[in-house]
Design an enzyme around this catalytic site. Structure first.
Site, PDB file in Angstrom:
ATOM      1  CE  LYS A  61      -1.682   3.072   1.888  1.00 40.00           C
ATOM      2  NZ  LYS A  61      -1.435   4.493   1.433  1.00 40.00           N
TER       3      LYS A  61
ATOM      4  CD  GLU B 151      -2.405   8.809   0.954  1.00 35.57           C
ATOM      5  OE1 GLU B 151      -1.470   7.980   1.051  1.00 35.57           O
ATOM      6  OE2 GLU B 151      -2.974   9.290   1.953  1.00 35.57           O
TER       7      GLU B 151
ATOM      8  CB  SER C 279       4.529  10.392  10.487  1.00 35.28           C
ATOM      9  OG  SER C 279       3.221   9.862  10.438  1.00 35.28           O
TER      10      SER C 279
ATOM     11  CB  CYS D   3      13.352   9.354   7.123  1.00 36.52           C
ATOM     12  SG  CYS D   3      14.312   8.116   6.287  1.00 36.52           S
TER      13      CYS D   3
ATOM     14  CD  GLU E 258       9.791  13.840  10.324  1.00 38.72           C
ATOM     15  OE1 GLU E 258       8.592  13.519  10.387  1.00 38.72           O
ATOM     16  OE2 GLU E 258      10.675  13.082   9.884  1.00 38.72           O
TER      17      GLU E 258
END
Ligand code: NAD
Length: 503
Positions: free
Chosen positions: A178, A181, A231, A286, A388
């Site tokens: 997945k 999107e 996240s 990241c 962040e």
């Protein structure tokens, strides 16, 4: 030239593209122009059920396929990835916005994981001990888990999915991916190419969508394991939900990566390295450096001066421009969120020495651009330090000495990556030994481990016990079985009612 993609993106299930039930869609943007370039179908119960059933049906035959034969499919997949590298990189840039050279680099890092698991027959070798007792032998093997699920973030639409599905599939599992999107085209194309390489239908499926698809996948009774990268807040939710449904879970989360610059560092080298690490991919990595810890005011003043000069000439342009060093952010919404942090930093009292908020690219006024931002005199109590931001915003914190720098890094809740810039071996060694972070660079700003090592952070940057790829990845996607065997030898010892020991 900007790549214009006007299309509807569906799902890849059981070896073919499904358009989806057509009930819910999300927009996909061209970040360079700000235009909607396509829409992506959001999977619901029907698509998820179809994908998981296809993966479950494909599992027994794929698990029984000899690893050497699985490796042959992986070799062909790797060749196709190389052949289609330009097309895949262009898809990444078209939907994520990062510059083309960076897209190519991230794809290469993904391909290296495929290369690593081409050696799966060797990686799955077990262990054997002869005569653990008289005429008794023992051996351990690693077997696949079943249907595995991957949920990935927007910032690496090729590399992060490739941290997951090639390893899982090489180990004999089947997979439902997945992807984010926000940039789903590249992962769809990866599945098509794997299929073209000879992967049987149902072994790799891609369902596009949002929380609804994720929730259905991570609680599905036929799913054995979940890999999540994104996240920390979502990772914590995914870890909690999936483990409560009995899944094995690895969840890699958010980051706030510090680079400590010592007074003896080669500042020319450090500034070059940190410009790329802070502003490359518009800070949407990241492993981006988002905090520079300057040891001493002399280093801090010098760094600020050099950064400001370099930012002035930073080439922020559409990712397709071969000269571009930094592209736009992924969406307008994300750009506004990052801008909001810059506003907040000013209110919190940090000194904004480079302000990219008003930045525009001529001819691309609606693109999701933000110029590079630099804050000096950031303090640990500020939200711009603690949270962040995930954009081109670098914070400089001043500390008096090495011990204060180390204590600062170790006090942060995120612990993905960090770096130290120094010419001194003692300092570098002490930093590597005492810093409480998963991935360390010594004069290396983005210490992303290569595919045959494993990638992962510490503290709130990870949940679960396994890092991704390398041997940890193989261990995550397999379970150990240990067999103790005796063959009839003619020796009759009679019934034994005590715990077996070596006799
Ligand atoms: P995100 O957490 O918003 O989304 C990640 C995935 O989770 C996406 O596929 C998304 O559709 C899904 N998702 C989002 N909200 C959900 C919810 N409420 N319930 C279930 N699923 C949900 O992350 P993002 O914005 O796509 O990516 C950026 C984040 O990813 C940053 O925090 C970054 O540090 C992190 N990241 C971490 C690593 C790492 O290795 N540690 C690598 C890349 C990115």
């Amino acid at each position: 030239m900007e790549t214009k993609v006007t299309k509807t993106i569906g799902h890849f299930v059981n070896g073919r593209i499904l358009s989806g039930s057509g009930q819910r869609y999300g927009n996909v943007y061209n970040p360079a122009s700000g235009e909607v370039s396509g829409r992506v179908s959001f999977a619901g119960k029907t698509e998820v059920e179809e994908a998981v059933s296809a993966a479950a049906a494909a599992f027994p035959a794929w698990a029984a396929t000899p690893p050497l034969r699985r490796a042959k499919v992986l070799f062909r997949f790797k060749e196709l990835l190389d052949r289609h590298a330009e097309e895949l990189s262009a898809l990444i840039t078209a939907e994520h916005g990062k510059v083309l050279s960076d897209a190519r680099g991230s794809l290469t890092r993904g391909i290296e994981v495929v290369e690593f698991v081409c050696g799966i027959p060797h990686l799955l070798k077990g262990s054997f001990s002869e005569n653990v007792g008289t005429a008794v032998d023992s051996y351990s093997i690693r077997q696949p888990l079943g249907v595995c699920v991957g949920v990935s973030p927007f910032n690496f639409p090729a590399m992060v999915p490739m941290w997951m599905f090639p390893v899982a599939i090489a180990c004999g599992n089947t997979f439902v991916m997945k992807p984010s999107e926000k940039d789903p085209s590249c992962p769809m194309r990866l599945a098509e190419l794997f299929s073209e390489a000879g992967l049987p239908p149902g072994v790799l499926n891609v369902v596009n969508g949002d929380k609804e698809a994720v929730d259905l996948l991570i609680s599905h009774p036929k799913v054995s394991a979940v890999s999540f990268v994104g996240s920390s807040a979502v990772g914590e939710y995914v870890h909690r939900t999936a483990t409560s449904h009995g899944k094995r879970v690895q969840a890699l989360g958010s980051a706030k990566n510090h680079a400590v610059v010592m007074p003896d560092a080669d500042l020319d080298q450090a500034v070059d390295a940190l410009m790329g690490a802070a502003y490359g991919s518009a800070g949407e990595r990241c492993m981006a450096i988002s905090v520079v810890v300057a040891v001493g005011d002399r280093v801090a003043d010098d760094l600020v001066k050099r950064f400001v000069e370099r930012i002035r000439t930073l080439k922020v342009r559409p990712g397709q421009d071969p000269e571009a060093e930094m592209g736009p952010l992924v969406t307008g919404e994300h750009r506004e969120r990052v801008k909001g942090y810059v506003d907040l930093g000013v209110r919190e009292g940090a000194k904004l020495v480079a302000d990219g908020r008003g930045f525009q690219v001529a001819g691309h006024e609606n693109g999701f651009y933000l110029g590079a931002c630099l804050f000096d005199r950031v303090t640990p109590d500020m939200r711009i330090y603690r949270e962040e931001i995930f954009g081109p915003v670098l914070s400089l914190v001043r500390v008096p000495d090495f011990q204060a720098a180390l204590a600062l890094v170790n006090s942060h809740e995120y612990a993905n990556g960090t770096a130290v810039f120094t010419r001194d071996g003692d300092t570098a060694r002490e930093f590597a030994a005492r810093v409480e972070v998963g991935m360390i660079g010594i004069n290396v700003p983005i210490p992303v481990p290569v595919a045959f090592y494993s990638f992962g952070g510490w503290k709130r940057s990870i949940l679960g016990d396994y890092f991704v790829h390398g041997t940890e990845g193989v261990n995550f996607y397999t379970q150990m079985k240990t067999i103790t065997s005796r063959w009839p030898t003619g020796i009759r010892a009679g019934a034994d009612f005590v715990m077996p020991t070596m006799k």
